[in-house]
Design a protein around this motif. Structure first.
Motif, PDB file in Angstrom:
ATOM      1  N   ILE A   1      -3.245  -9.506 -16.089  1.00 46.39           N
ATOM      2  CA  ILE A   1      -4.347  -8.934 -15.294  1.00 46.39           C
ATOM      3  C   ILE A   1      -4.574  -9.770 -14.016  1.00 46.39           C
ATOM      4  O   ILE A   1      -4.727  -9.219 -12.928  1.00 46.39           O
ATOM      5  CB  ILE A   1      -5.646  -8.829 -16.131  1.00 46.39           C
ATOM      6  N   GLN A   2      -4.551 -11.099 -14.178  1.00 38.60           N
ATOM      7  CA  GLN A   2      -4.739 -11.979 -13.016  1.00 38.60           C
ATOM      8  C   GLN A   2      -3.644 -11.735 -11.971  1.00 38.60           C
ATOM      9  O   GLN A   2      -3.924 -11.638 -10.780  1.00 38.60           O
ATOM     10  CB  GLN A   2      -4.710 -13.455 -13.448  1.00 38.60           C
ATOM     11  N   SER A   3      -2.410 -11.631 -12.456  1.00 39.76           N
ATOM     12  CA  SER A   3      -1.280 -11.417 -11.544  1.00 39.76           C
ATOM     13  C   SER A   3      -1.399 -10.061 -10.853  1.00 39.76           C
ATOM     14  O   SER A   3      -1.155  -9.943  -9.653  1.00 39.76           O
ATOM     15  CB  SER A   3       0.047 -11.475 -12.302  1.00 39.76           C
ATOM     16  N   LEU A   4      -1.795  -9.061 -11.633  1.00 41.02           N
ATOM     17  CA  LEU A   4      -1.916  -7.710 -11.091  1.00 41.02           C
ATOM     18  C   LEU A   4      -3.007  -7.651 -10.004  1.00 41.02           C
ATOM     19  O   LEU A   4      -2.823  -7.031  -8.953  1.00 41.02           O
ATOM     20  CB  LEU A   4      -2.240  -6.723 -12.222  1.00 41.02           C
ATOM     21  N   LYS A   5      -4.121  -8.355 -10.283  1.00 40.27           N
ATOM     22  CA  LYS A   5      -5.230  -8.393  -9.305  1.00 40.27           C
ATOM     23  C   LYS A   5      -4.756  -8.988  -7.985  1.00 40.27           C
ATOM     24  O   LYS A   5      -5.000  -8.447  -6.916  1.00 40.27           O
ATOM     25  CB  LYS A   5      -6.375  -9.267  -9.858  1.00 40.27           C
ATOM     26  N   LEU A   6      -4.075 -10.134  -8.103  1.00 42.65           N
ATOM     27  CA  LEU A   6      -3.583 -10.815  -6.899  1.00 42.65           C
ATOM     28  C   LEU A   6      -2.547  -9.950  -6.182  1.00 42.65           C
ATOM     29  O   LEU A   6      -2.558  -9.837  -4.951  1.00 42.65           O
ATOM     30  CB  LEU A   6      -2.984 -12.172  -7.280  1.00 42.65           C
ATOM     31  N   HIS A   7      -1.688  -9.316  -6.972  1.00 36.20           N
ATOM     32  CA  HIS A   7      -0.655  -8.446  -6.411  1.00 36.20           C
ATOM     33  C   HIS A   7      -1.283  -7.313  -5.599  1.00 36.20           C
ATOM     34  O   HIS A   7      -0.822  -6.968  -4.511  1.00 36.20           O
ATOM     35  CB  HIS A   7       0.190  -7.871  -7.558  1.00 36.20           C
ATOM     36  N   LYS A   8      -2.386  -6.756  -6.136  1.00 36.97           N
ATOM     37  CA  LYS A   8      -3.062  -5.667  -5.426  1.00 36.97           C
ATOM     38  C   LYS A   8      -3.742  -6.168  -4.150  1.00 36.97           C
ATOM     39  O   LYS A   8      -3.839  -5.449  -3.164  1.00 36.97           O
ATOM     40  CB  LYS A   8      -4.116  -5.028  -6.341  1.00 36.97           C
ATOM     41  N   GLN A   9      -4.240  -7.405  -4.204  1.00 34.52           N
ATOM     42  CA  GLN A   9      -4.950  -7.967  -3.039  1.00 34.52           C
ATOM     43  C   GLN A   9      -4.012  -8.297  -1.887  1.00 34.52           C
ATOM     44  O   GLN A   9      -4.427  -8.314  -0.740  1.00 34.52           O
ATOM     45  CB  GLN A   9      -5.679  -9.243  -3.448  1.00 34.52           C
ATOM     46  N   ILE A  10      -2.766  -8.584  -2.234  1.00 29.59           N
ATOM     47  CA  ILE A  10      -1.833  -9.012  -1.181  1.00 29.59           C
ATOM     48  C   ILE A  10      -1.240  -7.807  -0.457  1.00 29.59           C
ATOM     49  O   ILE A  10      -0.545  -7.003  -1.061  1.00 29.59           O
ATOM     50  CB  ILE A  10      -0.704  -9.896  -1.759  1.00 29.59           C
ATOM     51  N   ASP A  11      -1.533  -7.743   0.812  1.00 26.56           N
ATOM     52  CA  ASP A  11      -0.901  -6.721   1.647  1.00 26.56           C
ATOM     53  C   ASP A  11       0.127  -7.470   2.502  1.00 26.56           C
ATOM     54  O   ASP A  11      -0.234  -8.213   3.412  1.00 26.56           O
ATOM     55  CB  ASP A  11      -1.960  -6.054   2.541  1.00 26.56           C
ATOM     56  N   PRO A  12       1.406  -7.303   2.189  1.00 26.86           N
ATOM     57  CA  PRO A  12       2.404  -8.101   2.908  1.00 26.86           C
ATOM     58  C   PRO A  12       2.639  -7.648   4.341  1.00 26.86           C
ATOM     59  O   PRO A  12       3.271  -8.345   5.122  1.00 26.86           O
ATOM     60  CB  PRO A  12       3.663  -7.928   2.065  1.00 26.86           C
ATOM     61  N   LEU A  13       2.107  -6.473   4.667  1.00 28.50           N
ATOM     62  CA  LEU A  13       2.295  -5.992   6.041  1.00 28.50           C
ATOM     63  C   LEU A  13       1.324  -6.707   6.976  1.00 28.50           C
ATOM     64  O   LEU A  13       0.207  -7.031   6.589  1.00 28.50           O
ATOM     65  CB  LEU A  13       2.022  -4.491   6.120  1.00 28.50           C
ATOM     66  N   ILE A  14       1.785  -6.914   8.181  1.00 25.19           N
ATOM     67  CA  ILE A  14       0.918  -7.488   9.200  1.00 25.19           C
ATOM     68  C   ILE A  14      -0.070  -6.401   9.617  1.00 25.19           C
ATOM     69  O   ILE A  14       0.321  -5.265   9.870  1.00 25.19           O
ATOM     70  CB  ILE A  14       1.754  -7.953  10.414  1.00 25.19           C
ATOM     71  N   ILE A  15      -1.348  -6.754   9.669  1.00 31.63           N
ATOM     72  CA  ILE A  15      -2.342  -5.753  10.049  1.00 31.63           C
ATOM     73  C   ILE A  15      -2.625  -5.906  11.541  1.00 31.63           C
ATOM     74  O   ILE A  15      -3.276  -6.873  11.964  1.00 31.63           O
ATOM     75  CB  ILE A  15      -3.627  -5.901   9.202  1.00 31.63           C
ATOM     76  N   ALA A  16      -2.083  -4.969  12.314  1.00 30.93           N
ATOM     77  CA  ALA A  16      -2.231  -5.066  13.773  1.00 30.93           C
ATOM     78  C   ALA A  16      -3.689  -4.879  14.181  1.00 30.93           C
ATOM     79  O   ALA A  16      -4.107  -5.363  15.230  1.00 30.93           O
ATOM     80  CB  ALA A  16      -1.349  -4.032  14.452  1.00 30.93           C
ATOM     81  N   GLY A  17      -4.462  -4.211  13.350  1.00 29.74           N
ATOM     82  CA  GLY A  17      -5.882  -4.013  13.664  1.00 29.74           C
ATOM     83  C   GLY A  17      -6.693  -5.295  13.541  1.00 29.74           C
ATOM     84  O   GLY A  17      -7.785  -5.402  14.088  1.00 29.74           O
ATOM     85  N   ASN A  18      -6.173  -6.266  12.801  1.00 29.22           N
ATOM     86  CA  ASN A  18      -6.859  -7.555  12.669  1.00 29.22           C
ATOM     87  C   ASN A  18      -6.559  -8.435  13.873  1.00 29.22           C
ATOM     88  O   ASN A  18      -5.460  -8.367  14.430  1.00 29.22           O
ATOM     89  CB  ASN A  18      -6.366  -8.299  11.424  1.00 29.22           C
ATOM     90  N   SER A  19      -7.547  -9.270  14.208  1.00 24.84           N
ATOM     91  CA  SER A  19      -7.265 -10.230  15.282  1.00 24.84           C
ATOM     92  C   SER A  19      -6.298 -11.280  14.740  1.00 24.84           C
ATOM     93  O   SER A  19      -6.121 -11.396  13.515  1.00 24.84           O
ATOM     94  CB  SER A  19      -8.555 -10.899  15.732  1.00 24.84           C
ATOM     95  N   LEU A  20      -5.721 -12.046  15.659  1.00 24.27           N
ATOM     96  CA  LEU A  20      -4.769 -13.081  15.255  1.00 24.27           C
ATOM     97  C   LEU A  20      -5.436 -14.065  14.290  1.00 24.27           C
ATOM     98  O   LEU A  20      -4.849 -14.433  13.263  1.00 24.27           O
ATOM     99  CB  LEU A  20      -4.265 -13.812  16.511  1.00 24.27           C
ATOM    100  N   LYS A  21      -6.679 -14.441  14.605  1.00 23.92           N
ATOM    101  CA  LYS A  21      -7.374 -15.429  13.768  1.00 23.92           C
ATOM    102  C   LYS A  21      -7.596 -14.872  12.361  1.00 23.92           C
ATOM    103  O   LYS A  21      -7.369 -15.570  11.365  1.00 23.92           O
ATOM    104  CB  LYS A  21      -8.713 -15.792  14.420  1.00 23.92           C
TER     105      LYS A  21
END
Lengths: 159, 203
Positions: free
Chosen positions: B86-106
């Motif tokens: 469950i812990q691994s699955l939660k973390l896996h879901k939280q991680i978005d490996p794509l770069i989010i261009a809508g986010n600022s660099l910081k």
């Protein structure tokens, strides 16, 4: 938007990737890796591009975010080598290609944040837009742009 | 020519600095992904696959082994396995490996920093529990295979419990230290780099 649209957009704006990769990497393999990572990220993220900003701005943001979050190896600038190379550039051969090369080399000597700020500034973005892309205040951007420009001028003067 | 104009003229077809390999996209031929978040996500997937295999083995053990104590022990192990999953699955879901261009660099730098740190902490936490749980499970299974009577006899020997506790006390810090060192080798430089960039943006 389709794959065809993406390729058209990317072809039109590929110079953004060229330029950023060239100021953040020196080694040809590193350049190739960075370029590929940016293209991959752009390709995968394209579905999220809703056209709220210009494609060029979106690509700029994505490229900067990719380069600075992924890069593991810092650029090693060997000043002596660079100066020797640069001193060999005669004024008569000071054409567009050499001028571009000089600017790339000078910009590679800036730190990572300065590179980001100055490239956006030279691209024509105002401080407010840069602040939004970078994630800091416009006032701080103004300070960073000023410092980076001064540093760049000093480097270019030495050349 | 001023710098702005010069910069704008750069990156044209005459610019000798590399040409985008459009064939990469057209042929869908991308090299192995280099992003640390991709690697973490992949590692989580591999870890979860192993947990599923172990859980199946525990279930088989619960069905096959007779002694109630063994069944209970395997149930505890299976519970720990489910918790890890469950812990691994939660973390896996939280991680978005794509770069989010809508986010600022910081924001992107902070997101990457947090996710990698979170992954390292999960690994370190697992290291603390993994050894005692594995040792406990191994001992119970080993004793079960010798038969119920022998198992009951051995279980009442204080020397067994002293040995088990001794091994745990010795091995847990060792394993925790090794995991920390491994995380350092794998991600320390990258985390430092991200931290420095975040600080440089704020200065």
């Amino acid at each position: 938007m389709s794959e065809k649209d993406f390729l058209v957009h990317l072809r039109e704006n590929q110079r953004i990737i060229f330029k950023l990769v060239n100021i953040y990497a020196r080694d040809p393999d590193d350049k190739k890796d960075l370029q590929q990572e940016i293209i991959l990220q752009a390709w995968k993220s394209y579905a999220r591009f809703k056209g709220e900003s210009k494609f060029s701005t979106w690509l700029y943001r994505l490229s900067l975010n990719t380069i600075l979050t992924m890069r593991r190896r810092p650029v090693v600038v060997e000043y002596r080598d660079d100066l020797e190379t640069l001193s060999g550039v005669s004024s008569s051969s000071y054409e567009a290609k050499d001028a571009a090369e000089l600017l790339y080399k000078a910009m590679r000597r800036l730190d990572d944040v300065e590179k980001a700020v100055i490239s956006l500034h030279l691209e024509g973005y105002d401080n407010k837009e840069i602040a939004d892309i970078i994630g800091i205040t416009a006032n701080l951007v103004a300070v960073k742009v000023y410092r980076a420009k001064r540093k760049l001028a000093e480097i270019l003067k030495k050349i | 020519m001023d710098l702005e104009q010069q910069w704008k003229n750069m990156g044209t077809a005459e610019d000798p600095h590399g040409i985008i390999e459009f064939s990469l996209i057209e042929n869908k031929h991308f090299k192995k992904k280099a992003s640390p978040l991709y690697k973490i996500k992949k590692a989580l997937e591999i870890g979860m696959s192993w947990i599923i295999i172990l859980l199946l083995a525990y279930v088989a053990g619960i069905i096959l082994f007779e002694p109630l104590f063994t069944k209970l022990s395997l149930l505890i192990l299976a519970g720990y396995g489910v918790y890890c999953f469950i812990q691994s699955l939660k973390l896996h879901k939280q991680i978005d490996p794509l770069i989010i261009a809508g986010n600022s660099l910081k924001t992107e730098l902070e997101r990457h920093y947090q996710r990698i740190t979170q992954w390292c902490k999960t690994q370190e936490r697992n290291a603390i529990f993994l050894y005692p749980v594995s040792l406990f499970g191994g001992a119970i299974l080993g004793m079960s295979s010798e038969g119920v009577e022998k198992m009951n006899r051995v279980m009442h020997k204080p020397s067994l419990w002293i040995a088990l506790i001794g091994i745990i006390v010795l091995m847990v810090p060792v394993l925790y230290y090794i995991t920390r060192q491994m995380m350092k080798v794998a991600y320390y430089n990258h985390l430092q780099h991200l931290k420095q960039l975040i600080s440089a943006l704020e200065e």
